[in-house]
Design an enzyme around this catalytic site. Structure first.
Site, mmCIF file in Angstrom:
data_model
loop_
_atom_site.group_PDB
_atom_site.id
_atom_site.type_symbol
_atom_site.label_atom_id
_atom_site.label_comp_id
_atom_site.label_asym_id
_atom_site.label_seq_id
_atom_site.Cartn_x
_atom_site.Cartn_y
_atom_site.Cartn_z
ATOM 1 N N CYS A 38 0.777 -1.245 0.000
ATOM 2 C CA CYS A 38 0.000 0.000 0.000
ATOM 3 C C CYS A 38 0.803 1.286 0.000
ATOM 4 C CB CYS A 38 -0.981 -0.001 1.172
ATOM 5 S SG CYS A 38 -0.339 -0.761 2.673
ATOM 6 N N HIS A 101 -0.832 7.398 4.562
ATOM 7 C CA HIS A 101 0.155 6.310 4.580
ATOM 8 C C HIS A 101 1.507 6.668 3.971
ATOM 9 C CE1 HIS A 101 0.148 1.650 5.066
ATOM 10 N NE2 HIS A 101 0.461 2.287 6.171
ATOM 11 N N ASP A 248 -4.593 -0.006 -4.826
ATOM 12 C CA ASP A 248 -3.171 0.217 -4.520
ATOM 13 C C ASP A 248 -2.328 -1.046 -4.625
ATOM 14 O OD1 ASP A 248 -4.317 -0.939 -2.277
ATOM 15 O OD2 ASP A 248 -3.351 0.382 -0.832
ATOM 16 N N ASN A 249 -2.977 -2.207 -4.558
ATOM 17 C CA ASN A 249 -2.267 -3.476 -4.739
ATOM 18 C C ASN A 249 -3.309 -4.565 -4.950
ATOM 19 O OD1 ASN A 249 -1.569 -2.736 -1.411
ATOM 20 N ND2 ASN A 249 -3.032 -4.358 -1.890
#
Length: 482
Positions: A38, A101, A248-249
């Site tokens: 992330c 993040h 994001d993934n």
């Protein structure tokens, strides 16, 4: 995950709004993140640069995935230019809603990096913690915290109930209305995290999915996206607003089956550089500009959203640094195919590269035997001998080569002796040599951890009476098992 959308074949068809968004816009079948984790992929999206360039990686051990937990000392460096900083030059107002993040210490605050507003959190919604050994994660409004997860923003781990997605939705609708009323161009980064374990959904959506709690969370996100798109249409600004949906993934199969999603027929999931870890669902929507029902095989990457957004705002990307993102507008608006490779990084190592339909693995690794023996599995039920390895296997002299058109699941490596292998590798080797020759890694941000930098006393804690005692500083090398 790629396989979570009805438009990609998810059997329960519980994403009607995203499916409609695709039917009204353009679906990207070959869209990637820049990292199978992330925080590095978010850093890549906002800088247009690979994590190994912008510092979101570790050199503590080879090819280790690393992220930004509470005790990480690093974050997004001041030297990086983020998309909102650049959009300001064209008069944009920028807001982030949800998970940042990219570092939680004051110097990494999103409003110091181009955002004008923030509602959300610097970290994931892990917890609850006891506020002695570990503090609960703060939720911010702009510069200051307004509470903490589990204390002021409830998440019931037994039932999975939390109202966060609804709060994030209302924030988005209000921000859009405000900008439209003042005729202000805006950039909204809506970074919700309901499908990240521990998964949550609001009461109205709990128990409504055939896929359990994870499906409830997906349905609520889908419903929210539908409401955001309808809001743009109702305000009469949909034809002036470019919207892009992605992830994001890949889905975290370690959380499956109860809290993990689907990567369709792709191999493995989050944390790995196999297709399941890095190929993402992606939809571009811009009524009146993007032809409805378009499907693109353009190789895309989250870093392209940086360059494409600048292009839409009439801006050039910075010329003083290597930008990895390309402008996707010719692909989106004219259906052109732009020749470009995709690089699959894990930490400080280029694990694989895709050129056209061929993907060459220079290193393979799912996760260590030590972690695997504890039940950590990034590829459950997907053992491909010699491919999903539990030791880091180097293939730099003879890369493992797959044809992703015939074998999207990466199950059948091409024969080293075949003419096809020789031809493809000749082409790929040139691309890799050029890439490595120009690679200048950034200062690694994810090497040092220190309990003293955790969210003990974020800005605004005094007003709330929520400041906690900070332990003595004791910096240590972060341990990244994955």
């Amino acid at each position: 995950g790629w396989g979570d959308l009805g438009v990609f074949g998810e059997p329960s068809k519980e994403t009607p709004n995203l499916d409609q968004m695709a039917s009204e816009g353009m679906l990207f079948l070959d869209f990637y993140t820049a990292n199978p984790l992330c925080s590095p992929s978010r850093a890549a999206l906002l800088t247009g640069r690979l994590p190994v360039r912008n510092g979101f990686y570790t050199t503590n051990a080879h090819a280790r995935n690393a992220y930004t937990p509470q005790d990480i000392v690093g974050g997004i460096p001041d030297s990086e230019l983020l998309l909102p900083e650049l959009l300001k030059k064209a008069g944009y107002t920028n807001k982030i809603i949800g998970k940042w993040h990219l570092g939680h210490r004051p110097q990494f605050h999103p409003m110091k990096h181009g955002f004008d507003e923030w509602f959300g959190s610097p970290n994931c919604h892990f917890g609850p913690f006891d506020n002695r050994a570990l503090p609960n994660i703060p939720v911010y409004r702009d510069w200051e915290m307004i509470g903490r997860y589990y204390e002021d923003f409830k998440i019931d781990l037994k039932t999975g109930e939390a109202n966060l997605t609804q709060i994030y939705l209302q924030e988005a609708l209000d921000f859009i209305s405000k900008q439209q009323a003042s005729q202000q161009p805006f950039f909204l980064y809506w970074a919700i995290d309901a499908t990240h374990a521990p998964v949550y959904a609001s009461k109205h959506f709990l128990g409504t999915s055939q896929r359990g709690l994870y499906g409830d969370a997906v349905r609520e996100i889908d419903d929210s996206i539908g409401k955001i798109l309808k809001h743009l249409q109702k305000l009469g600004i949909s034809e002036n607003t470019f919207v892009f949906f992605t992830s994001d993934n890949g889905a975290a199969l370690i959380s499956a089956p109860k809290q993990g999603g689907s990567n369709g027929r792709f191999l493995c999931g989050k944390q790995t550089t196999f297709e399941g870890g890095m190929r993402e669902p992606a939809i571009a929507w811009w009524p009146g500009h993007i032809p409805a029902g378009g499907v693109s095989h353009q190789l895309g990457n989250v870093m392209d959203l940086f360059t494409t957004s600048l292009s839409l705002a009439g801006l050039q990307p910075p010329s003083d640094r290597q930008i990895d993102g390309i402008d996707l507008l010719p692909a989106i608006l004219q259906g052109k195919l732009i020749d470009r490779p995709i690089f699959y990084y894990r930490g400080n190592e280029m694990m694989a590269v895709r050129v056209g339909l061929y993907k060459a693995h220079y290193w393979t690794w799912s996760n260590s035997w030590e972690e695997y023996s504890k039940g950590v599995d990034f590829c459950p039920g997907q053992n491909v001998s010699g491919v999903t390895t539990h030791t880091q296997e180097e293939h730099t002299t003879l890369p493992l080569l797959f044809h992703l058109g015939r074998d999207p699941g990466e199950k059948y490596p091409l024969s080293f002796a075949s003419d096809e292998y020789q031809r493809a590798m000749e082409q790929i080797s040139v691309v890799v040599q050029q890439h490595k020759a120009t690679m200048v890694p950034g200062e690694p941000q994810l090497n040092v951890c220190d309990k003293a930098v955790m969210n003990w006393s974020p800005p605004g804690c005094e007003k709330l009476g929520k400041c906690l005692k900070q332990p003595k500083s004791d910096p240590k090398k972060c341990f990244w098992p994955h």
